[in-house]
Every structure is written in structure tokens, then in C-alpha cells.
Write a protein that holds these residues in place. Structure first.
Motif, PDB file in Angstrom:
ATOM      1  N   UNK A 156      20.188   8.038  -3.107  1.00 29.87           N
ATOM      2  CA  UNK A 156      19.396   8.133  -4.325  1.00 29.87           C
ATOM      3  C   UNK A 156      18.370   7.024  -4.440  1.00 29.87           C
ATOM      4  N   UNK A 157      18.484   6.020  -3.565  1.00 25.54           N
ATOM      5  CA  UNK A 157      17.501   4.928  -3.554  1.00 25.54           C
ATOM      6  C   UNK A 157      16.776   4.903  -2.217  1.00 25.54           C
ATOM      7  N   UNK A 158      16.368   6.090  -1.772  1.00 25.79           N
ATOM      8  CA  UNK A 158      15.663   6.196  -0.500  1.00 25.79           C
ATOM      9  C   UNK A 158      14.240   5.657  -0.629  1.00 25.79           C
ATOM     10  N   UNK A 159      13.658   5.328   0.521  1.00 22.52           N
ATOM     11  CA  UNK A 159      12.297   4.816   0.529  1.00 22.52           C
ATOM     12  C   UNK A 159      11.269   5.927   0.649  1.00 22.52           C
ATOM     13  N   UNK A 160      10.017   5.573   0.374  1.00 22.43           N
ATOM     14  CA  UNK A 160       8.903   6.510   0.497  1.00 22.43           C
ATOM     15  C   UNK A 160       7.876   5.933   1.467  1.00 22.43           C
ATOM     16  N   UNK A 161       7.440   6.755   2.424  1.00 20.54           N
ATOM     17  CA  UNK A 161       6.388   6.335   3.344  1.00 20.54           C
ATOM     18  C   UNK A 161       5.070   6.198   2.589  1.00 20.54           C
ATOM     19  N   UNK A 162       4.299   5.161   2.930  1.00 21.09           N
ATOM     20  CA  UNK A 162       3.000   4.950   2.290  1.00 21.09           C
ATOM     21  C   UNK A 162       1.924   4.808   3.360  1.00 21.09           C
TER      22      UNK A 162
END
Length: 325
Positions: A156-162
């Protein structure tokens, strides 16, 4: 004699006197019309054509297509079971099941156990102290179906690619986070650093792709009233900064993987760090009263690759720094 040319289900009849019985059996036929060592049906199902061969490794997990076929793993996914270990590492290094995320069923993912130094094949060996305060463990090798970057200890606290950052290539285990050098490239994890005393620890692998590398590796940007911290590439060194004061660790070379462990004790206001196993002596900071540091964790910005990221909200002990370093 029946010689089927395709996978077919047959009904077999057996007679004994006036008694009759039957059973259905499916005969799977290995067809390899292009003689590349791969079953045609399997090849089409995974690649859409017969263009691949047994020695290819399109997912970069060090398990070639022929061995993926034998193991039942996905040749397009470096970590078929999503446990934080690449398929090749599971089969060749750890002996774990590449199709089951928790090989021995002790409720700890195989990748978490390997990162913590416990045995992923024994339910009597489980992570303990190193998981205390661990808020991010991200293998950085493959995205979830949602496109998010896995955090194995905080679902639920996954990262997001930017930016233009991607996951792929060949990392320390499986793939890695690939960075072009643009400041916007990276992964951002949501604000999961709980309010506390400003302590933190970070462990990660990194590889610079240019000479005299510059740019961010990982940071907690923090917010108003907090003490942000950052770890950056700076030529032949990495620099750790907390509240404007820096610790510099020399020994960085472009093109090779380095491992860094950084630990900061907020109340004591001092650093411990290790680069490629060389542990620095404790270094006190002057004039800093660290505040709580809730904020997003951002990885990336420098040109190269990052792998196997771990972040804690506590200082690691000297023994832990030495063990991880």
C-alpha cells in the motif's frame, strides 16, 4: 500406434471380458518447428511469435528462455512470484521456489529474508532485528501490474516512477532502477517516514554511468519544521547531508556497482556509514537539533542505476552497519 502432432485429449478404453472402463488422458506434444529448443506453443503464448530462442533472456533475470520453460516461470517477468528475488537468483543462488513468494511458508517473502540475512528455506530462521523500523525494502527490479514500484515491507506504500526512469537491465539481483541523469527521473514513495527523532538509515546499491557523476541517489525532502536528509553522487564520492552538514565517502568509480549503508542517530546527532564494506568512524554533527522527518522518499536524479533500496526510521547499530556494509 498413435503419434499425435498436437496437444490432444484422448479417451482410452480398456476391456476385460464384458467389462469396459475408460479414462481421459491429455498428451502434450513438444513441437519445435524452428529447432530453437523452445516449444512452439509456449513461445507463441509468451512472445507472440517464434522469434526467440532457448538462450535468450529478454527479462534479464539470468534464467534463459530454455530454463524458464523448464521451471514454469514467466520469461517476460524477471521476478515471476514477486518476492523480491529474480528468477535466476532463486534457481541458481538461493534454491528457493521461483513460483512461490514464500518458499518455506513462514509468512516472510524470500526477498525480505535474503535482505535480512535469514534463511528463506527454513521456517526456523526469520527476520527480526533488521526489520525493526524498516519502512521501505524495494528490489527495484519490476513493477507491479498497477505500474507501481514494489515495497515489500509496506504493502500500500508502493513507489511511483517519475520522469523517464524505468526498471530493467541487469542489477545486483534481477533488474534495477535505470536513470538518465535528468533531475525528474526516479521513484517517489509516499510519506511513510513516521514522525520521530530525526534518525534514519539507508542501504542501497548504485552504479554511476558517467565519469565525475553528480546527482541525487536518495532523499527525504521533509517539510516545514523537519530535518531533511539526502545522499548524492559527487564525483569520486557520495555525500550524505543532514540539516546542511555533510559526510563525504570517497571511492566511487563509474561503471561498477557500489554498496552504501548510512545510519544517522538523531538524538546523538552523529553519522555512521559504510561504502563497499569500509565503515567510517562515527562523525558528530555540530549545531543541529534534528526534528521529526515525515516526508516522501525520493530515489534518483543521477545518471546510472540504483538497486535493492532499504530505508529505516532508526539508526542501525554498529554491528548492523558492519554486517550490511
Amino acid at each position: 500406434v498413435v503419434r499425435p502432432t498436437t496437444t490432444t485429449t484422448y479417451t482410452l478404453l480398456a476391456f476385460r471380458g464384458s467389462n469396459e472402463s475408460n479414462a481421459q488422458v491429455t498428451i502434450e506434444v513438444f513441437q519445435d518447428t524452428d529447432s530453437d529448443g523452445l516449444d512452439d506453443n509456449w513461445e507463441r503464448a509468451h512472445f507472440g511469435s517464434l522469434a526467440e530462442n532457448a538462450s535468450g533472456d529478454p527479462d534479464g533475470d539470468l534464467l534463459n528462455n530454455g530454463r524458464e520453460l523448464q521451471a514454469g516461470t514467466d520469461p517476460n517477468r524477471g521476478d515471476t512470484d514477486g518476492d523480491g528475488l529474480g528468477d535466476g537468483a532463486e534457481v541458481d543462488q538461493h534454491g528457493t521456489d521461483p513460483l512461490v513468494g514464500d518458499s518455506e511458508g513462514d509468512d516472510w517473502a524470500d526477498g525480505v529474508e535474503v535482505a535480512a540475512g535469514t534463511d528463506p528455506l527454513s521456517d526456523q530462521s526469520t527476520p527480526s532485528a533488521l526489520l525493526d523500523g524498516l519502512v521501505i525494502y524495494s528490489p527495484l527490479d519490476a513493477t507491479l501490474p498497477s505500474g507501481k514500484v514494489r515495497n515489500l515491507v509496506r504493502p500500500g506504500s508502493e513507489g511511483s516512477l517519475t520522469g523517464a526512469a524505468t526498471l530493467g537491465g541487469t542489477g545486483v539481483q534481477g533488474g534495477s532502477l535505470l536513470l538518465t541523469g535528468a533531475a525528474a527521473d526516479g521513484v517517489e514513495y509516499p510519506a511513510i517516514l513516521e514522525a520521530g527523532d530525526g534518525s534514519f538509515s539507508v542501504a542501497l546499491w548504485f552504479r554511476a554511468s558517467v565519469a565525475n557523476p553528480q546527482g541525487l541517489l536518495v532523499e527525504n525532502a521533509g517539510g516545514a519544521g523537519t530535518t531533511p536528509w539526502s545522499v548524492t553522487l559527487s564525483g569520486s564520492a557520495i555525500e550524505v547531508e543532514v540539516g546542511g552538514e555533510k559526510l563525504r565517502l570517497e571511492g566511487v568509480q563509474s561503471g561498477i556497482w557500489h554498496h552504501a549503508v548510512i545510519s544517522f542517530d538523531g538524538p546523538a546527532a552523529n553519522f555512521r556509514a559504510a561504502l563497499d564494506g569500509t565503515v567510517s568512524p562515527p562523525q558528530p554533527l555540530s549545531g543541529i537539533s534534528p526534528a521529526a522527518s515525515p516526508g516522501n522518499v525520493v530515489v534518483g536524479g543521477g545518471a546510472g542505476a540504483v538497486d535493492e533500496l532499504a530505508v529505516w526510521t532508526r539508526p542501525l547499530s554498529d554491528l548492523e552497519v558492519e554486517a550490511l556494509g
